[in-house]
Scaffold this active site. Structure first.
Site, PDB file in Angstrom:
ATOM      1  N   THR A 107       2.531  18.249  10.057  1.00 43.97           N
ATOM      2  CA  THR A 107       3.911  17.754   9.587  1.00 43.97           C
ATOM      3  C   THR A 107       3.863  16.274  10.269  1.00 43.97           C
ATOM      4  O   THR A 107       3.186  16.009  11.119  1.00 43.97           O
ATOM      5  CB  THR A 107       4.950  18.414  10.284  1.00 43.97           C
ATOM      6  OG1 THR A 107       5.074  19.953   9.695  1.00 43.97           O
ATOM      7  CG2 THR A 107       6.403  17.774  10.350  1.00 43.97           C
ATOM      8  N   GLY A 113       8.481  26.347  12.834  1.00 45.42           N
ATOM      9  CA  GLY A 113      10.013  25.916  12.473  1.00 45.42           C
ATOM     10  C   GLY A 113      11.154  26.976  12.548  1.00 45.42           C
ATOM     11  O   GLY A 113      12.192  26.457  13.011  1.00 45.42           O
ATOM     12  N   THR A 136       7.699  19.286  15.478  1.00 45.26           N
ATOM     13  CA  THR A 136       6.719  19.918  14.714  1.00 45.26           C
ATOM     14  C   THR A 136       6.400  21.065  15.308  1.00 45.26           C
ATOM     15  O   THR A 136       6.276  21.257  16.656  1.00 45.26           O
ATOM     16  CB  THR A 136       5.481  18.887  14.444  1.00 45.26           C
ATOM     17  OG1 THR A 136       4.518  19.570  13.868  1.00 45.26           O
ATOM     18  CG2 THR A 136       5.045  18.391  15.767  1.00 45.26           C
ATOM     19  N   GLY A 188      12.128  25.321   6.428  1.00 41.27           N
ATOM     20  CA  GLY A 188      11.635  25.200   7.882  1.00 41.27           C
ATOM     21  C   GLY A 188      12.841  24.515   8.690  1.00 41.27           C
ATOM     22  O   GLY A 188      13.810  24.364   7.991  1.00 41.27           O
TER      23      GLY A 188
HETATM   24  N1  ASP Z   1       7.701  22.649  11.491  1.00 44.15           N
HETATM   25  C1  ASP Z   1       7.275  22.910  10.101  1.00 44.15           C
HETATM   26  C2  ASP Z   1       7.869  23.875   9.446  1.00 44.15           C
HETATM   27  O1  ASP Z   1       8.047  24.933  10.104  1.00 44.15           O
HETATM   28  C3  ASP Z   1       5.645  22.861  10.145  1.00 44.15           C
HETATM   29  C4  ASP Z   1       4.821  22.019  11.113  1.00 44.15           C
HETATM   30  O2  ASP Z   1       5.626  21.332  11.840  1.00 44.15           O
HETATM   31  O3  ASP Z   1       3.662  22.384  11.251  1.00 44.15           O
HETATM   32  O4  ASP Z   1       8.038  23.653   8.324  1.00 44.15           O
END
Ligand code: ASP
Length: 314
Positions: free
Chosen positions: A176, A230, A227, A206
Site C-alpha cells: 500500500t 486492515g 499500512t 480494508g
Molecule cells: N491496509 C491494506 C488493507 O488492508 C493493505 C496493506 O496496507 O498492505 O487493505
C-alpha cells in the site's frame, strides 16, 4: 522607546516568517515481512522510487503548496508505479480482479473523501479528492464511484491496466502507499491508496478508505496514514486513536503511535503493519511491528531519510 518597539516588531515579524516556513513530509510504500531472499539491489531499487516520490512532495511544500496537494501528488506518483500495491501494480482479489481503495483528508477542516472497491479508475486518490471537493459525501463505492469519476473527467482504464508487468513482478514485497504532510501554512493532510490484501474476497474493503482507521488528519494533532492488516486497523480505529491519545492524553506523536502499534495492534495478532505520522509541529514518526516498511521522510530543517528494513532505531 520607539526604536525598541521597532526592533521588537522586526524580531516578531522575522520569527513568524521563519515559523511559517516549517514543513514536513513522510511517505510509505507498505509494510510486511521482508522476503528472506531480498537483495541489496531490490532494496535500493525501492529506495530510489521512494525518494523520487518524496522529492515531488518536498519541492511542492518548499514552494508553498498545500499539504493536501502534496500528499495527493505523491500518492498519484506511487499509484502509477507498478512496484507498489496501489493503482498500477495493485494485487488482485480471489477472483483475479483488482479492486482499489483510497482516501484523503484535510486536517484544516476535517473534510475527507474516499473511494472503495473501484475497478477502473486509473488514480483512485484523484477520485477520493474529488469526492471530498465536489460532493456532499465522504465515501463512494464500486460502480457509483466509477460513474462519478467518469463524470468528473478522470481517466478510466480496463481492469487489466492494473496488472503488474514483468519487471515489477520480482518485487513480491510491494505494499500500500500513503503520504502525510505539514505545509508552510500550518495545515496537515493525509492520503492513502491500495489494492488491499492479496486474495481478499471480492467486495472486501480494508482500512484505507475508512476515515480514522487507515487515514486521518487533524490540524490540532496529527496526520496519519497506515499500512498493514486492515481488519485490525479498522477494529482499533488506529489513525484516529493516535490522534485521540495526543488530544486527550497529551502523548507525543511517537508515544501515541508506539502505544497503538505495539500495545494495541501487536497483541491482537494478524500480520501487523505500521503507520506514518506528521504532527502539527512537524515531528515525524514512522512506527511498524513488521520487519519491513518502505518509507521516506524529509523536513524543512534539512533532515531526510529513506529505508526499507527495520533498523535499530525502529
Ligand atoms: N491496509 C491494506 C488493507 O488492508 C493493505 C496493506 O496496507 O498492505 O487493505
Amino acid at each position: 522607546m520607539k526604536k525598541y518597539f521597532l526592533t521588537l516588531t522586526f524580531i516578531l515579524a522575522f520569527l513568524s516568517l521563519t515559523a511559517q516556513e516549517k514543513w514536513a513530509i513522510a511517505l510509505h510504500g507498505g509494510a510486511g515481512s521482508a522476503p528472506a531472499n531480498m537483495t541489496a539491489r531490490q532494496i535500493s531499487a525501492y529506495e530510489t522510487e521512494l525518494l523520487k516520490a518524496l522529492n515531488i512532495g518536498k519541492e511542492m511544500l518548499k514552494n508553498g503548496a498545500t499539504a493536501l496537494d502534496a500528499v495527493e501528488a505523491v500518492v498519484v506518483t506511487l499509484e502509477n508505479n507498478p512496484m507498489f500495491n496501489a493503482g498500477k501494480g495493485a494485487v488482485t482479489n480471489l477472483e483475479g480482479v483488482h479492486e482499489l481503495d483510497a482516501a484523503i483528508m484535510d486536517g484544516s477542516n476535517l473534510k475527507a473523501g474516499a473511494v472503495a472497491g473501484v475497478r477502473d479508475i486509473k488514480n483512485p486518490i484523484k477520485a477520493a479528492r474529488l469526492v471530498m471537493d465536489s460532493t456532499a459525501h465522504v465515501l463512494l463505492i464500486g460502480e457509483g464511484a466509477s460513474a462519478f469519476a467518469k463524470q468528473m473527467g478522470l481517466d478510466i482504464v480496463p481492469n487489466s491496466y492494473f496488472d503488474t508487468d514483468k519487471s515489477a513482478k520480482q518485487h513480491s514485497d510491494k505494499g500500500t502507499v500513503g503520504c502525510v504532510a505539514l505545509d508552510v501554512h500550518g495545515n496537515l493532510a493525509a492520503a492513502t491508496s491500495t489494492g488491499g490484501m492479496r486474495g481478499k474476497k471480492w467486495g472486501r474493503v480494508g482500512d484505507v478508505p475508512i476515515i480514522g482507521a487507515g487515514t486521518y488528519a487533524n490540524n490540532q494533532t496529527v496526520a496519519v496514514s497506515g499500512t498493514g492488516h486492515g481488519e485490525y486497523w479498522i477494529r482499533r480505529v488506529v489513525a484516529y486513536d493516535i490522534s485521540a491519545l495526543m488530544e486527550y492524553k497529551g502523548l507525543s506523536v511517537e508515544e501515541a503511535a508506539r502505544e497503538v502499534i505495539f500495545n494495541k495492534i501487536s497483541p491482537m495478532g494478524g500480520s501487523g503493519g505500521g503507520v506514518i505520522c506528521v504532527d502539527k509541529n512537524g515531528n515525524i514518526s514512522l512506527v511498524f511491528n513488521t520487519s519491513l516498511m518502505h518509507r521516506a521522510w524529509a523536513n524543512s530543517d534539512g533532515e531526510q531519510g529513506v529505508a526499507v528494513l527495520k533498523t535499530e532505531n525502529d
